[in-house]
Design a protein around this motif. Structure first.
Motif, mmCIF file in Angstrom:
data_model
loop_
_atom_site.group_PDB
_atom_site.id
_atom_site.type_symbol
_atom_site.label_atom_id
_atom_site.label_comp_id
_atom_site.label_asym_id
_atom_site.label_seq_id
_atom_site.Cartn_x
_atom_site.Cartn_y
_atom_site.Cartn_z
ATOM 1 N N ARG A 99 63.724 27.537 3.878
ATOM 2 C CA ARG A 99 64.583 28.641 3.454
ATOM 3 C C ARG A 99 63.822 29.581 2.527
ATOM 4 N NH1 ARG A 99 68.161 29.866 -0.754
ATOM 5 N NH2 ARG A 99 69.995 31.074 -0.095
ATOM 6 N N ARG A 100 63.072 29.004 1.577
ATOM 7 C CA ARG A 100 62.290 29.826 0.655
ATOM 8 C C ARG A 100 61.266 30.664 1.406
ATOM 9 N NH1 ARG A 100 57.570 26.978 -2.403
ATOM 10 N NH2 ARG A 100 56.874 27.205 -0.254
ATOM 11 N N ASP A 101 60.526 30.032 2.321
ATOM 12 C CA ASP A 101 59.498 30.742 3.077
ATOM 13 C C ASP A 101 60.111 31.835 3.939
ATOM 14 O OD1 ASP A 101 57.704 29.052 1.909
ATOM 15 O OD2 ASP A 101 57.325 27.837 3.697
ATOM 16 N N HIS A 102 61.263 31.539 4.544
ATOM 17 C CA HIS A 102 61.899 32.534 5.411
ATOM 18 C C HIS A 102 62.332 33.758 4.609
ATOM 19 C CE1 HIS A 102 64.198 34.229 8.702
ATOM 20 N NE2 HIS A 102 65.239 34.334 7.895
ATOM 21 N N LEU A 103 62.965 33.545 3.462
ATOM 22 C CA LEU A 103 63.428 34.667 2.652
ATOM 23 C C LEU A 103 62.245 35.458 2.084
ATOM 24 C CD1 LEU A 103 66.453 33.070 0.760
ATOM 25 C CD2 LEU A 103 66.503 34.786 2.574
ATOM 26 N N ALA A 104 61.164 34.761 1.743
ATOM 27 C CA ALA A 104 59.967 35.466 1.275
ATOM 28 C C ALA A 104 59.422 36.364 2.375
ATOM 29 C CB ALA A 104 58.906 34.457 0.834
ATOM 30 N N ASN A 105 59.431 35.875 3.610
ATOM 31 C CA ASN A 105 58.963 36.694 4.728
ATOM 32 C C ASN A 105 59.906 37.868 5.001
ATOM 33 O OD1 ASN A 105 56.631 35.218 5.315
ATOM 34 N ND2 ASN A 105 57.762 33.748 6.570
ATOM 35 N N VAL A 106 61.198 37.653 4.797
ATOM 36 C CA VAL A 106 62.170 38.732 5.009
ATOM 37 C C VAL A 106 61.908 39.889 4.061
ATOM 38 C CG1 VAL A 106 64.602 39.376 4.750
ATOM 39 C CG2 VAL A 106 63.991 37.305 6.000
ATOM 40 N N ILE A 107 61.664 39.593 2.784
ATOM 41 C CA ILE A 107 61.438 40.681 1.830
ATOM 42 C C ILE A 107 60.125 41.397 2.129
ATOM 43 C CG2 ILE A 107 60.273 39.303 0.045
ATOM 44 C CD1 ILE A 107 61.804 40.956 -2.030
ATOM 45 N N GLU A 109 58.870 41.810 5.127
ATOM 46 C CA GLU A 109 59.158 42.665 6.281
ATOM 47 C C GLU A 109 59.862 43.934 5.849
ATOM 48 O OE1 GLU A 109 61.406 40.236 8.887
ATOM 49 O OE2 GLU A 109 59.708 38.958 9.475
ATOM 50 N N HIS A 110 60.765 43.835 4.868
ATOM 51 C CA HIS A 110 61.465 45.018 4.379
ATOM 52 C C HIS A 110 60.504 45.963 3.659
ATOM 53 C CE1 HIS A 110 65.743 44.472 5.277
ATOM 54 N NE2 HIS A 110 65.537 43.169 5.127
ATOM 55 N N ILE A 111 59.589 45.392 2.890
ATOM 56 C CA ILE A 111 58.608 46.222 2.169
ATOM 57 C C ILE A 111 57.775 47.013 3.162
ATOM 58 C CG2 ILE A 111 56.546 46.152 0.709
ATOM 59 C CD1 ILE A 111 57.780 43.620 -0.565
ATOM 60 N N VAL A 112 57.288 46.312 4.195
ATOM 61 C CA VAL A 112 56.442 46.969 5.196
ATOM 62 C C VAL A 112 57.242 48.001 5.982
ATOM 63 C CG1 VAL A 112 55.130 46.599 7.303
ATOM 64 C CG2 VAL A 112 54.838 45.029 5.373
ATOM 65 N N ALA A 113 58.481 47.658 6.345
ATOM 66 C CA ALA A 113 59.306 48.570 7.140
ATOM 67 C C ALA A 113 59.655 49.837 6.365
ATOM 68 C CB ALA A 113 60.578 47.864 7.596
ATOM 69 N N ASP A 114 59.824 49.694 5.047
ATOM 70 C CA ASP A 114 60.210 50.843 4.226
ATOM 71 C C ASP A 114 59.026 51.737 3.871
ATOM 72 O OD1 ASP A 114 62.803 49.979 4.275
ATOM 73 O OD2 ASP A 114 62.720 48.969 2.334
ATOM 74 N N GLU A 258 47.362 45.262 1.528
ATOM 75 C CA GLU A 258 47.157 45.854 0.205
ATOM 76 C C GLU A 258 48.490 46.209 -0.431
ATOM 77 O OE1 GLU A 258 45.404 47.334 -3.222
ATOM 78 O OE2 GLU A 258 44.702 45.950 -1.655
ATOM 79 N N LEU A 259 49.438 46.701 0.370
ATOM 80 C CA LEU A 259 50.766 47.024 -0.132
ATOM 81 C C LEU A 259 51.464 45.772 -0.656
ATOM 82 C CD1 LEU A 259 52.906 49.366 -0.282
ATOM 83 C CD2 LEU A 259 53.739 48.554 1.927
ATOM 84 N N VAL A 260 51.379 44.698 0.108
ATOM 85 C CA VAL A 260 52.000 43.432 -0.302
ATOM 86 C C VAL A 260 51.312 42.881 -1.550
ATOM 87 C CG1 VAL A 260 52.311 41.017 0.362
ATOM 88 C CG2 VAL A 260 52.844 42.830 1.996
ATOM 89 N N ARG A 261 49.976 42.979 -1.593
ATOM 90 C CA ARG A 261 49.246 42.476 -2.768
ATOM 91 C C ARG A 261 49.694 43.184 -4.030
ATOM 92 N NH1 ARG A 261 45.608 43.701 -6.154
ATOM 93 N NH2 ARG A 261 45.300 45.776 -5.246
ATOM 94 N N ARG A 262 49.827 44.510 -3.957
ATOM 95 C CA ARG A 262 50.254 45.268 -5.140
ATOM 96 C C ARG A 262 51.685 44.909 -5.531
ATOM 97 N NH1 ARG A 262 47.895 49.838 -2.448
ATOM 98 N NH2 ARG A 262 50.008 50.667 -2.120
ATOM 99 N N PHE A 263 52.544 44.710 -4.524
ATOM 100 C CA PHE A 263 53.936 44.358 -4.804
ATOM 101 C C PHE A 263 54.026 43.000 -5.501
ATOM 102 C CE2 PHE A 263 58.012 42.430 -3.568
ATOM 103 C CZ PHE A 263 58.893 43.406 -3.994
ATOM 104 N N VAL A 264 53.284 42.019 -4.991
ATOM 105 C CA VAL A 264 53.304 40.679 -5.591
ATOM 106 C C VAL A 264 52.688 40.706 -6.982
ATOM 107 C CG1 VAL A 264 52.457 38.317 -5.369
ATOM 108 C CG2 VAL A 264 53.309 39.524 -3.355
ATOM 109 N N ASP A 265 51.617 41.482 -7.155
ATOM 110 C CA ASP A 265 51.006 41.593 -8.484
ATOM 111 C C ASP A 265 51.996 42.162 -9.495
ATOM 112 O OD1 ASP A 265 48.655 40.533 -7.621
ATOM 113 O OD2 ASP A 265 47.578 42.437 -7.483
#
Length: 288
Positions: A99-107, A109-114, A258-265
């Motif tokens: 569940r944790r991994d799935h929700l992490a992937n969902v967010i 996907e939203h970051i990339v889609a937006d 790179e977008l995901v890396r900056r978001f997680v940072d």
């Protein structure tokens, strides 16, 4: 196999393969494809599953097989619940992790889609110049097109049309093929031998000359007709236009990372995160 591990296998399959609903007496029978006890598979759910698996043009037999697999998985899933496997500690931990991994992937996907990422022609050309060596072919490759028909009889009819010049390969792929590549006239792009899982198909297509069309090739998924559009020999460098799509995908992949890396940072900077290095490894038990 330990019961908890067995349970994880069953529940993983059930969670990934099917999302069933409880059956009610008010359920419209025209919307139900299959039922196992109080759980149903609806027409909409079946269509969603087939589309997610890129099988929206599946044959009747393929759909029957899919439903049979759903019933098998649902039976196992319900039995696992009846035996209370889902309440075991190891299983609960595994389900929470999923569940944790799935929700992490969902967010993600939203970051990339937006995001509004654009790859220009200049970006493509610059990447190609900087990575030319990566595109040199190290083994022969074929650019293949395919027409997939539901059965052998239909495949022979279409193959006969091709032989008589009653339509081009691309036209018949668009109008007759049940494969997702039909929208592109059956084009599969350039493929190496290793990209084709069936060894017998490898032998057939790599024995064809450029422009040649294969006889119908039978499989569980239907009957395939292949055409060799082009051929690359080992050591050749494709043109920029031939690898443009791959370059665009690579650039987008790198920019998304790179977008995901900056978001997680940014999340990490605003969160309370600690790592206890001393607890990474359990101490060895003391010798008696």
């Amino acid at each position: 196999m330990k019961p908890a591990v067995y349970c994880v296998v069953l529940l993983n399959v059930a969670l990934l393969f099917t999302q069933c609903r409880l059956f009610s007496s008010s359920e419209d029978p025209d919307t139900v494809v299959a039922r196992v006890n109080q759980s149903t598979l609806t027409v909409d759910e079946l269509e969603a599953e087939m589309e997610a698996a890129a099988l929206s043009g599946a044959t009747l037999q393929m759909r029957k097989d899919w439903v049979s697999d759903w019933i098998r998985t649902e039976l196992l899933y319900q039995e696992a619940l009846r035996m209370a496997f889902d309440s075991e500690e190891e299983t609960a931990r595994e389900l929470n992790r999923m569940r944790r991994d799935h929700l992490a992937n969902v967010i993600l996907e939203h970051i990339v889609a937006d995001s509004s990422l654009v790859v220009t022609d200049e970006d493509v050309a610059d990447y190609f110049e900087a990575h030319r060596q990566e595109f040199i072919t190290h083994e022969p490759e074929l650019r293949l097109s395919v027409i997939v028909l539901p059965d052998e009889t239909t495949a022979r009819q279409v193959r006969s049309q091709l032989a008589r010049g009653r339509g081009t390969f691309e036209e018949l792929a668009r109008t007759r093929s049940i494969h997702t590549s039909s929208v592109n006239g059956g084009d599969l792009g350039f493929l190496k031998r290793a990209d084709i899982s069936d060894v017998s198909v490898q032998e057939i297509v790599f024995s064809l000359n450029t422009g040649q069309v294969s006889r119908p090739v039978l499989s569980e998924s239907g009957s395939f007709i292949f055409r060799v559009v082009d051929r690359r020999e080992a050591g050749s460098l494709p043109t920029l236009d031939e690898v443009r799509g791959e370059i665009v995908n690579r650039v987008l992949r790198d920019r998304r990372r790179e977008l995901v890396r900056r978001f997680v940072d940014a999340l990490r900077q605003s969160a309370d995160v600690e790592i206890y290095d001393g607890n990474l490894m359990r101490p060895e038990p003391a010798a008696p």
